[in-house]
Design an enzyme around this catalytic site. Sequence first.
Site, PDB file in Angstrom:
ATOM      1  N   HIS A  20      31.286  48.985  30.639  1.00 33.59           N
ATOM      2  CA  HIS A  20      30.815  50.229  30.020  1.00 33.59           C
ATOM      3  C   HIS A  20      30.719  50.047  28.511  1.00 33.59           C
ATOM      4  O   HIS A  20      31.677  50.279  27.767  1.00 33.59           O
ATOM      5  CB  HIS A  20      31.763  51.389  30.350  1.00 33.59           C
ATOM      6  CG  HIS A  20      31.227  52.732  29.959  1.00 33.59           C
ATOM      7  ND1 HIS A  20      30.984  53.745  30.866  1.00 33.59           N
ATOM      8  CD2 HIS A  20      30.861  53.248  28.756  1.00 33.59           C
ATOM      9  CE1 HIS A  20      30.505  54.807  30.243  1.00 33.59           C
ATOM     10  NE2 HIS A  20      30.433  54.526  28.943  1.00 33.59           N
ATOM     11  N   HIS A  22      27.525  50.588  25.344  1.00 33.41           N
ATOM     12  CA  HIS A  22      26.161  51.007  25.034  1.00 33.41           C
ATOM     13  C   HIS A  22      25.545  50.060  24.006  1.00 33.41           C
ATOM     14  O   HIS A  22      26.136  49.832  22.944  1.00 33.41           O
ATOM     15  CB  HIS A  22      26.149  52.430  24.487  1.00 33.41           C
ATOM     16  CG  HIS A  22      26.568  53.463  25.489  1.00 33.41           C
ATOM     17  ND1 HIS A  22      25.655  54.241  26.181  1.00 33.41           N
ATOM     18  CD2 HIS A  22      27.792  53.833  25.935  1.00 33.41           C
ATOM     19  CE1 HIS A  22      26.309  55.057  27.001  1.00 33.41           C
ATOM     20  NE2 HIS A  22      27.606  54.832  26.868  1.00 33.41           N
ATOM     21  N   HIS A 218      28.238  59.397  33.811  1.00 34.96           N
ATOM     22  CA  HIS A 218      29.254  59.829  32.854  1.00 34.96           C
ATOM     23  C   HIS A 218      29.825  61.197  33.247  1.00 34.96           C
ATOM     24  O   HIS A 218      29.822  62.129  32.451  1.00 34.96           O
ATOM     25  CB  HIS A 218      28.642  59.962  31.465  1.00 34.96           C
ATOM     26  CG  HIS A 218      28.467  58.703  30.699  1.00 34.96           C
ATOM     27  ND1 HIS A 218      27.591  57.707  31.062  1.00 34.96           N
ATOM     28  CD2 HIS A 218      29.044  58.277  29.547  1.00 34.96           C
ATOM     29  CE1 HIS A 218      27.629  56.730  30.169  1.00 34.96           C
ATOM     30  NE2 HIS A 218      28.499  57.056  29.241  1.00 34.96           N
ATOM     31  N   GLU A 221      32.709  64.902  37.973  1.00 29.96           N
ATOM     32  CA  GLU A 221      32.368  66.066  38.780  1.00 29.96           C
ATOM     33  C   GLU A 221      30.995  65.949  39.427  1.00 29.96           C
ATOM     34  O   GLU A 221      30.651  66.705  40.314  1.00 29.96           O
ATOM     35  CB  GLU A 221      32.443  67.349  37.926  1.00 29.96           C
ATOM     36  CG  GLU A 221      31.404  67.460  36.825  1.00 29.96           C
ATOM     37  CD  GLU A 221      31.802  66.790  35.520  1.00 29.96           C
ATOM     38  OE1 GLU A 221      31.169  67.080  34.492  1.00 29.96           O
ATOM     39  OE2 GLU A 221      32.733  65.955  35.538  1.00 29.96           O
ATOM     40  N   HIS A 233      34.201  56.843  32.315  1.00 34.30           N
ATOM     41  CA  HIS A 233      35.393  57.542  31.813  1.00 34.30           C
ATOM     42  C   HIS A 233      36.156  58.163  32.983  1.00 34.30           C
ATOM     43  O   HIS A 233      37.118  57.592  33.450  1.00 34.30           O
ATOM     44  CB  HIS A 233      35.041  58.560  30.730  1.00 34.30           C
ATOM     45  CG  HIS A 233      34.142  58.012  29.660  1.00 34.30           C
ATOM     46  ND1 HIS A 233      34.540  56.993  28.813  1.00 34.30           N
ATOM     47  CD2 HIS A 233      32.862  58.303  29.315  1.00 34.30           C
ATOM     48  CE1 HIS A 233      33.545  56.701  27.985  1.00 34.30           C
ATOM     49  NE2 HIS A 233      32.513  57.473  28.281  1.00 34.30           N
ATOM     50  N   ASP A 291      32.802  51.043  25.004  1.00 33.27           N
ATOM     51  CA  ASP A 291      31.875  52.174  24.922  1.00 33.27           C
ATOM     52  C   ASP A 291      30.884  51.996  23.763  1.00 33.27           C
ATOM     53  O   ASP A 291      29.738  51.620  23.988  1.00 33.27           O
ATOM     54  CB  ASP A 291      32.649  53.486  24.800  1.00 33.27           C
ATOM     55  CG  ASP A 291      31.820  54.707  25.199  1.00 33.27           C
ATOM     56  OD1 ASP A 291      30.739  54.530  25.759  1.00 33.27           O
ATOM     57  OD2 ASP A 291      32.291  55.834  24.962  1.00 33.27           O
TER      58      ASP A 291
END
Length: 355
Positions: A20, A22, A218, A221, A233, A291
Amino acid sequence: MALILLFSIICLSHPQIELHVHLDGAIRVQTILDVARRRGISLPADTVEEMTQIIIVQKPASLTEFLGKFAEYMHVVAGDREAIKRIAYEFVEDKAKEGVIYVEVRYSPHFLANTQVDPIPWNQEEGDISPDEVVHLVNEGLKEGERAFNIKARSILCCMRHKPNWSMEVVELCKKYHQEGVVAIDLAGDESLNSEACPGHRKAYEEAVRCGIHRTVHAGEAVEVLKAERVGHGYRTLEDQGLYKKLLAQNMHFEVCPISSKLTGACDPDFTKHPVITFRKDKANYSLNTDDPLIFNSTLHLDYCTAQKYMGFTEEEFKRVNINSAQSCFLPDKEKKDLLNKLYEAYGMVQSTAF
């Protein structure tokens, strides 16, 4: 102090895997300055030290404030062929220096383009670099870096939460370039925006499932809605114990980013209360990642040492995490098995027959 030094030696001597990170959050400041000079773009500072202070987040901020940092420099590299290829190549070099043997780097093709994207980002004038060409250029830079630095690099293409109209284009690019280093799709951006309410994102992920494209997201939920295989995360899943236990039972992989989580305000700034401590105690499947190392002024080494110093991380856990990372990466099975064998050999472990 001696223990930290010993752990530092262990970290540097063992191969690592990063899942992970970017691309546009891992650019060298010197490269931003070089490209700005070449293109005649004015920046608020002209030294690495001064520009670094403008870009980096130095204390916990909101995710929205953090995302605003990209506007300080993205207009410099976006829409420039040489710059796009250069940042991909240099990214691989930087990861090789950190001891990484396999990395999956993610980015939004639309954020680096200046045509065939609505709206054109970063207040650029329209040019001739489409999201499709961005992917081609990044692939070239990564491949040249792989050959030069003897590590394996693959990419993940990001949909952006606030731009659901881009998402189907992203999944089509994943399909087009899946034989050339693109291994998955992601959904990134401001997590205050509800991805589940956007049919554009849902349709893109449904198409990804249909075509066998790997998926990370990302947001814990959204795992069930978007059929994600990994969670970027994932700290908020602990707020819903039913969901958390379900994800544990599924062996869901959490892409943990310790330094990032503090500086974006995603977690309690006290590292001794970090959610990864619960993940560790529960033997969850997770990785440690940077990240956006440019914006956090950090390295993978710093994330590992932070985990060791404040979160009870041991050499054995370090090995377990990297083996989990290899098992959860988006490589084809044969390449994944080869990667695992490299780790087993480096760690002095008997090769596992289970895969």
